[in-house]
Structure formats: C-alpha cells, structure tokens
Design a protein around this motif. Sequence first.
Motif, short mmCIF file in Angstrom:
data_model
loop_
_atom_site.label_atom_id
_atom_site.label_comp_id
_atom_site.label_asym_id
_atom_site.label_seq_id
_atom_site.Cartn_x
_atom_site.Cartn_y
_atom_site.Cartn_z
N GLY A 52 -7.08 5.16 -2.34
CA GLY A 52 -6.09 6.22 -2.44
C GLY A 52 -4.66 5.76 -2.62
O GLY A 52 -3.77 6.59 -2.83
N TRP A 53 -4.42 4.45 -2.55
CA TRP A 53 -3.07 3.90 -2.71
C TRP A 53 -2.87 3.43 -4.15
O TRP A 53 -3.74 2.76 -4.71
CB TRP A 53 -2.86 2.70 -1.80
N PRO A 54 -1.70 3.73 -4.76
CA PRO A 54 -1.41 3.15 -6.07
C PRO A 54 -1.01 1.68 -5.91
O PRO A 54 -0.23 1.32 -5.02
CB PRO A 54 -0.25 4.00 -6.58
N GLY A 93 -6.00 -8.12 -6.80
CA GLY A 93 -5.53 -9.08 -5.80
C GLY A 93 -4.49 -8.48 -4.87
O GLY A 93 -4.55 -8.67 -3.64
N PHE A 94 -3.57 -7.71 -5.43
CA PHE A 94 -2.53 -7.08 -4.61
C PHE A 94 -3.10 -5.99 -3.70
O PHE A 94 -2.48 -5.63 -2.70
CB PHE A 94 -1.43 -6.50 -5.50
N SER A 95 -4.28 -5.46 -4.03
CA SER A 95 -4.87 -4.42 -3.18
C SER A 95 -5.23 -4.95 -1.80
O SER A 95 -5.47 -4.18 -0.87
CB SER A 95 -6.12 -3.84 -3.85
N LYS A 151 -3.28 -3.77 5.44
CA LYS A 151 -2.14 -4.11 6.29
C LYS A 151 -1.11 -2.99 6.34
O LYS A 151 -0.11 -3.10 7.04
CB LYS A 151 -1.49 -5.41 5.80
N GLY A 152 -1.35 -1.91 5.55
CA GLY A 152 -0.49 -0.74 5.62
C GLY A 152 0.56 -0.64 4.53
O GLY A 152 1.49 0.15 4.65
N TYR A 153 0.41 -1.41 3.45
CA TYR A 153 1.38 -1.28 2.35
C TYR A 153 0.71 -1.68 1.05
O TYR A 153 -0.32 -2.35 1.02
CB TYR A 153 2.62 -2.13 2.59
N SER A 154 1.32 -1.23 -0.06
CA SER A 154 0.86 -1.63 -1.39
C SER A 154 2.03 -2.27 -2.13
O SER A 154 3.18 -2.18 -1.69
CB SER A 154 0.34 -0.42 -2.17
N CYS A 155 1.74 -2.91 -3.25
CA CYS A 155 2.77 -3.58 -4.05
C CYS A 155 2.90 -2.87 -5.39
O CYS A 155 1.90 -2.67 -6.09
CB CYS A 155 2.39 -5.04 -4.25
N LEU A 156 4.13 -2.51 -5.73
CA LEU A 156 4.41 -1.74 -6.93
C LEU A 156 5.38 -2.48 -7.83
O LEU A 156 6.22 -3.25 -7.37
CB LEU A 156 4.98 -0.37 -6.56
N CYS A 177 6.85 -4.65 -2.13
CA CYS A 177 5.68 -4.73 -1.25
C CYS A 177 6.08 -4.33 0.18
O CYS A 177 6.67 -5.14 0.92
CB CYS A 177 5.10 -6.14 -1.24
N GLY A 178 5.81 -3.09 0.54
CA GLY A 178 6.09 -2.65 1.90
C GLY A 178 7.53 -2.81 2.32
O GLY A 178 7.82 -3.24 3.43
N GLY A 179 8.46 -2.50 1.41
CA GLY A 179 9.87 -2.60 1.73
C GLY A 179 10.47 -3.97 1.45
O GLY A 179 11.68 -4.16 1.61
#
Length: 229
Positions: free
Chosen positions: A48-50, A67-69, A74-79, A98-100
């Motif tokens: 469900g995360w982009p 790989g980034f998934s 851990k509670g964050y995704s990389c965009l 990545c998560g801020g």
Amino acid sequence: MSVKGKFVAAAFALLLQMGFVESAAAACGTATSQLFDGGAIATRYCDGWPVNGLGTTLADASQNAGGFSAFIPKGYSCLLNTGNIGKYPGGFRASFQCGGKIISGVGSTATDTGNNALGFAQLDAAAGSHPCLHQTGDMTQFVGGFRANFQCNGAVLSGMGSTATDAGRNALGFAELHAAGGGACLSPNGGVRLVSGYFEVTFYCDGRVVKGIGSTVTTAGQDALANAH
C-alpha cells in the motif's frame, strides 16, 4: 582504527552482504514509469506504500524500487522525482526522500546511480541513522577519473574512481568506515597524482594521512580504503 572499530566495520559489511535490509522487503505490485533523458523512475505500490526506483530501463528501475521497499516495515518509504536527478559529464546523481532524510547516489548510468543510492540507504538503516547527501558540485572530474564527495552526518567524505560508478562505490565504502567509527576520509583538490606510471590518491582521515596506489584511479581508491581500516 581500533580493534573494536574494525570489528564494527566488519559487522556492518556482513549485514549488508547478507541482505540485512532486503530480507524484510514488502510485497510489491507492477511498476509504472516516468521517463527522463537517460532512464526511468519506477513507481511500485508495496503493502500500500508508494516506492520509487531509478534505472536505465524500466526493469532496472522496478528492481531498484523493490530494493527500496525493504524500508517499509521500518515505517517509511523512499521517493524520487525528476527534479532530484542531475546529469553531468560522465554520470548522474539522484537524491531520494526516505522517511524525512535525503539519501543520494551517483553513477555512470541511471541504474548504477539507483543501486548506489540503495547502498547508502541500506547503510543508513543498518547504522540506525547515517544519511549521506551528494549535491551539485560534489562530483569532480579529472584526467583519469572522478572524485565524489558526500555529506554524511555532518562530515564530508570522498570516493575516488576511474568512473562515476566506481567513485560512488568507493565513497560508500568510506561511508561504511565512517559509520563504524573509523573517521571521515576526505580527498582534497589535487589529491591524485601520477607516480612512476601509477596513480596515487591521498585522503585525510580526521588528521591521519592515508594513501592508495594503483594502475587506475579505481584500484588506487580501493587501496586507500583498505589502508584506512
């Protein structure tokens, strides 16, 4: 470097080689793409995360996104968007959110750049928090190769290579050393010279001078990294 520091550095390397982060990867759907000059950004929805990935082809970008998934549990995704991709003679740079945190990568191709950024993201996750940023002007080209500078947790460190890809890989190695407490190793302007047909590179590691020698800038950078441990 102390015995304890060498042990920690070896532990970091082992975690990355074992796929410490990748083993927890989320389930991902089919990728959609956004093309740019030199490659593609893939978008996949994983649990469900982009998640974005970068590559020369959609297949490579999709694999990179997979790989980034690994960071989703851990509670964050990389965009990533095209505005955070830069192109210069000899290669690319890209910065993922990545998560801020901003985590960058460099390479001769978009695929190598995405893989380099993934390596830095894996290091950040393994270390707890060790983001590394590469900005415009942080790549220097000279006769024989490239120097890639990264800002990692407030310190600036370098990587040297015959190609932008090799410079990025060398920088990742020095970032792993830094995360393990081995100090930040920076190669200054003019830190490469030819000696009797060989390249000699010089790094300053928190006041300690470290040199490497090789038939290419890549092998000289690898020698310096080995000598820095």
